[in-house]
Design a protein around this motif. Structure first.
Motif, PDB file in Angstrom:
ATOM      1  N   PRO A 122      70.938  64.874 -47.115  1.00 28.36           N
ATOM      2  CA  PRO A 122      69.829  65.562 -47.782  1.00 28.36           C
ATOM      3  C   PRO A 122      70.307  66.522 -48.869  1.00 28.36           C
ATOM      4  O   PRO A 122      71.311  67.222 -48.711  1.00 28.36           O
ATOM      5  CB  PRO A 122      69.147  66.315 -46.646  1.00 28.36           C
ATOM      6  N   ASP A 123      69.574  66.527 -49.966  1.00 32.48           N
ATOM      7  CA  ASP A 123      69.837  67.479 -51.040  1.00 32.48           C
ATOM      8  C   ASP A 123      69.037  68.754 -50.869  1.00 32.48           C
ATOM      9  O   ASP A 123      69.323  69.756 -51.527  1.00 32.48           O
ATOM     10  CB  ASP A 123      69.490  66.827 -52.387  1.00 32.48           C
ATOM     11  N   THR A 124      68.031  68.708 -49.998  1.00 26.83           N
ATOM     12  CA  THR A 124      67.252  69.897 -49.703  1.00 26.83           C
ATOM     13  C   THR A 124      66.768  69.847 -48.269  1.00 26.83           C
ATOM     14  O   THR A 124      66.445  68.776 -47.749  1.00 26.83           O
ATOM     15  CB  THR A 124      66.047  70.030 -50.666  1.00 26.83           C
ATOM     16  N   ASP A 125      66.770  70.990 -47.620  1.00 24.64           N
ATOM     17  CA  ASP A 125      66.204  71.166 -46.280  1.00 24.64           C
ATOM     18  C   ASP A 125      65.059  72.166 -46.410  1.00 24.64           C
ATOM     19  O   ASP A 125      65.290  73.375 -46.467  1.00 24.64           O
ATOM     20  CB  ASP A 125      67.257  71.678 -45.291  1.00 24.64           C
ATOM     21  N   GLU A 126      63.843  71.657 -46.468  1.00 23.64           N
ATOM     22  CA  GLU A 126      62.689  72.505 -46.740  1.00 23.64           C
ATOM     23  C   GLU A 126      62.208  73.250 -45.496  1.00 23.64           C
ATOM     24  O   GLU A 126      62.338  72.752 -44.382  1.00 23.64           O
ATOM     25  CB  GLU A 126      61.551  71.657 -47.311  1.00 23.64           C
ATOM     26  N   PRO A 127      61.646  74.449 -45.679  1.00 24.37           N
ATOM     27  CA  PRO A 127      61.219  75.257 -44.526  1.00 24.37           C
ATOM     28  C   PRO A 127      59.996  74.716 -43.802  1.00 24.37           C
ATOM     29  O   PRO A 127      59.746  75.088 -42.654  1.00 24.37           O
ATOM     30  CB  PRO A 127      60.910  76.624 -45.162  1.00 24.37           C
ATOM     31  N   ASN A 128      59.238  73.828 -44.456  1.00 22.50           N
ATOM     32  CA  ASN A 128      58.096  73.200 -43.800  1.00 22.50           C
ATOM     33  C   ASN A 128      57.755  71.909 -44.530  1.00 22.50           C
ATOM     34  O   ASN A 128      58.215  71.671 -45.656  1.00 22.50           O
ATOM     35  CB  ASN A 128      56.891  74.139 -43.722  1.00 22.50           C
ATOM     36  N   VAL A 129      56.946  71.073 -43.905  1.00 25.14           N
ATOM     37  CA  VAL A 129      56.683  69.741 -44.447  1.00 25.14           C
ATOM     38  C   VAL A 129      55.817  69.790 -45.697  1.00 25.14           C
ATOM     39  O   VAL A 129      55.946  68.930 -46.579  1.00 25.14           O
ATOM     40  CB  VAL A 129      56.058  68.842 -43.367  1.00 25.14           C
ATOM     41  N   ARG A 130      54.955  70.787 -45.832  1.00 19.16           N
ATOM     42  CA  ARG A 130      54.123  70.870 -47.038  1.00 19.16           C
ATOM     43  C   ARG A 130      54.978  71.102 -48.275  1.00 19.16           C
ATOM     44  O   ARG A 130      54.722  70.550 -49.342  1.00 19.16           O
ATOM     45  CB  ARG A 130      53.075  71.974 -46.901  1.00 19.16           C
ATOM     46  N   SER A 131      55.987  71.928 -48.139  1.00 20.45           N
ATOM     47  CA  SER A 131      56.906  72.169 -49.246  1.00 20.45           C
ATOM     48  C   SER A 131      57.652  70.897 -49.614  1.00 20.45           C
ATOM     49  O   SER A 131      57.844  70.577 -50.797  1.00 20.45           O
ATOM     50  CB  SER A 131      57.899  73.277 -48.861  1.00 20.45           C
ATOM     51  N   LEU A 132      58.067  70.144 -48.614  1.00 20.01           N
ATOM     52  CA  LEU A 132      58.783  68.888 -48.840  1.00 20.01           C
ATOM     53  C   LEU A 132      57.882  67.871 -49.534  1.00 20.01           C
ATOM     54  O   LEU A 132      58.293  67.193 -50.485  1.00 20.01           O
ATOM     55  CB  LEU A 132      59.280  68.338 -47.507  1.00 20.01           C
ATOM     56  N   VAL A 133      56.652  67.756 -49.085  1.00 23.70           N
ATOM     57  CA  VAL A 133      55.700  66.817 -49.680  1.00 23.70           C
ATOM     58  C   VAL A 133      55.424  67.174 -51.144  1.00 23.70           C
ATOM     59  O   VAL A 133      55.319  66.293 -52.007  1.00 23.70           O
ATOM     60  CB  VAL A 133      54.386  66.799 -48.867  1.00 23.70           C
ATOM     61  N   THR A 134      55.322  68.452 -51.430  1.00 23.41           N
ATOM     62  CA  THR A 134      55.074  68.891 -52.801  1.00 23.41           C
ATOM     63  C   THR A 134      56.189  68.441 -53.736  1.00 23.41           C
ATOM     64  O   THR A 134      55.934  67.929 -54.838  1.00 23.41           O
ATOM     65  CB  THR A 134      54.932  70.427 -52.859  1.00 23.41           C
ATOM     66  N   LYS A 135      57.426  68.593 -53.305  1.00 24.18           N
ATOM     67  CA  LYS A 135      58.563  68.166 -54.128  1.00 24.18           C
ATOM     68  C   LYS A 135      58.594  66.648 -54.288  1.00 24.18           C
ATOM     69  O   LYS A 135      58.897  66.127 -55.368  1.00 24.18           O
ATOM     70  CB  LYS A 135      59.871  68.662 -53.517  1.00 24.18           C
ATOM     71  N   LEU A 136      58.273  65.938 -53.222  1.00 27.85           N
ATOM     72  CA  LEU A 136      58.294  64.479 -53.282  1.00 27.85           C
ATOM     73  C   LEU A 136      57.209  63.980 -54.230  1.00 27.85           C
ATOM     74  O   LEU A 136      57.462  63.104 -55.073  1.00 27.85           O
ATOM     75  CB  LEU A 136      58.085  63.908 -51.882  1.00 27.85           C
ATOM     76  N   ALA A 137      56.022  64.522 -54.123  1.00 28.53           N
ATOM     77  CA  ALA A 137      54.915  64.093 -54.978  1.00 28.53           C
ATOM     78  C   ALA A 137      55.170  64.411 -56.438  1.00 28.53           C
ATOM     79  O   ALA A 137      54.709  63.689 -57.336  1.00 28.53           O
ATOM     80  CB  ALA A 137      53.622  64.750 -54.518  1.00 28.53           C
ATOM     81  N   ALA A 138      55.926  65.477 -56.707  1.00 28.98           N
ATOM     82  CA  ALA A 138      56.236  65.868 -58.076  1.00 28.98           C
ATOM     83  C   ALA A 138      57.370  65.030 -58.675  1.00 28.98           C
ATOM     84  O   ALA A 138      57.710  65.205 -59.845  1.00 28.98           O
ATOM     85  CB  ALA A 138      56.609  67.345 -58.124  1.00 28.98           C
ATOM     86  N   GLY A 139      57.956  64.136 -57.873  1.00 28.77           N
ATOM     87  CA  GLY A 139      59.048  63.307 -58.361  1.00 28.77           C
ATOM     88  C   GLY A 139      60.388  64.004 -58.384  1.00 28.77           C
ATOM     89  O   GLY A 139      61.343  63.509 -58.999  1.00 28.77           O
ATOM     90  N   GLU A 140      60.489  65.144 -57.693  1.00 28.38           N
ATOM     91  CA  GLU A 140      61.749  65.874 -57.644  1.00 28.38           C
ATOM     92  C   GLU A 140      62.714  65.274 -56.633  1.00 28.38           C
ATOM     93  O   GLU A 140      63.888  65.647 -56.594  1.00 28.38           O
ATOM     94  CB  GLU A 140      61.486  67.342 -57.316  1.00 28.38           C
ATOM     95  N   LEU A 141      62.222  64.361 -55.806  1.00 31.33           N
ATOM     96  CA  LEU A 141      63.043  63.686 -54.802  1.00 31.33           C
ATOM     97  C   LEU A 141      62.809  62.188 -54.898  1.00 31.33           C
ATOM     98  O   LEU A 141      61.724  61.741 -55.297  1.00 31.33           O
ATOM     99  CB  LEU A 141      62.690  64.179 -53.395  1.00 31.33           C
ATOM    100  N   ASP A 142      63.816  61.410 -54.507  1.00 28.75           N
ATOM    101  CA  ASP A 142      63.673  59.953 -54.482  1.00 28.75           C
ATOM    102  C   ASP A 142      63.097  59.462 -53.163  1.00 28.75           C
ATOM    103  O   ASP A 142      62.464  58.395 -53.116  1.00 28.75           O
ATOM    104  CB  ASP A 142      65.035  59.289 -54.714  1.00 28.75           C
TER     105      ASP A 142
END
Length: 252
Positions: free
Chosen positions: A164-184
């Motif tokens: 993992p390149d990021t370990d987010e503090p909660n799933v909403r934060s992770l989903v936000t990054k994924l939806a923004a295209g910041e993660l593959d």
């Protein structure tokens, strides 16, 4: 307004109890209610809080969502709260041991983790093995929160060691990054993948998906214990079940 909430609005004027979770004399409850929920539950919990207020016009329900481990520490530190609904019952064990619970926790919903990618999926991710590709940007929830612990458990069972390149503090934060295209790619809850148009749910391509349960409980030091108990009862109603399913969760 969602269909289940529209139906609830029609019921709210009645005073007799029904399977929608209303109590006899629905307007009798009053005051504030503080509800702490896992981040993955926040959208549906806010909707259900609105529904509960329709049934009990004297109530004002405040819902806060964050990683379950962070919420647990808030409770243990004495932050005001009436109802606690983490994404893993292990967090209730610590609260029970240190300050006690007002009653037995009840399962209100179930969820599972899935492999998810941005809708464009430019990296061509198709399997859990792609989470070990060092050239990709991979996200997981932090290991101490339920979505991260569950993801790591499932990946270990599948023989996958993620990078993992990021370990987010909660799933909403992770989903936000994924939806923004910041993660593959990322491992998120099925409910979160279902609620965001810019995310594609690839399921769990390695057998049965790891699952968690959400258990609700009234806290021992609840400031409004009667309303808290009624809210937990409401979370078990047919109305709440419909709301959970609308948001991508499964019934208890």
């Amino acid at each position: 307004m969602l269909p289940w909430l529209t139906a609830l609005a029609l019921v709210a004027g009645c005073t007799s109890a029904r399977d929608d979770g209303a109590v006899q004399g629905g307007g009798e409850l009053s005051g504030d209610l503080q509800v702490l929920v896992a981040a993955s539950l926040l959208p549906v919990a806010e909707a259900l809080a609105d529904g509960f207020e329709l049934l009990h016009p004297g109530m004002e329900v405040q819902v806060a969502g964050a990683g379950s481990s962070a919420l647990r520490e808030q409770v243990l530190a004495g932050s005001p709260a009436d109802v606690f609904v983490p994404a893993d019952p292990i967090h209730l064990d610590a609260v029970r041991d240190e300050i006690g619970l007002a009653g037995a926790p009840v399962v209100v919903a179930r969820n599972s983790v899935v492999l998810a990618v941005p809708a464009s999926n430019e990296a061509g991710v198709t399997s859990l093995a792609d989470l070990a590709r060092p050239e990709l940007l991979i996200g997981l929830c932090a290991a101490e929160v339920p979505c991260g612990a569950l993801a790591r458990k499932g990946l270990a069972q599948a023989g996958i060691e993620p990078v993992p390149d990021t370990d987010e503090p909660n799933v909403r934060s992770l989903v936000t990054k994924l939806a923004a295209g910041e993660l593959d790619a990322a491992v998120v809850y099925a409910s979160d993948a279902a609620s965001v148009e810019d995310i594609e749910d690839l399921g769990w391509p390695a057998g049965a998906a790891p699952e968690t349960t959400y258990q609700a409980v009234v806290l021992t030091d609840a400031l409004n214990p009667g309303a808290a108990a009624a809210f937990v009862e409401f979370l078990l109603s047919a109305t709440a079940r419909d709301a959970f399913e609308d948001h991508g969760f499964r019934a208890p």
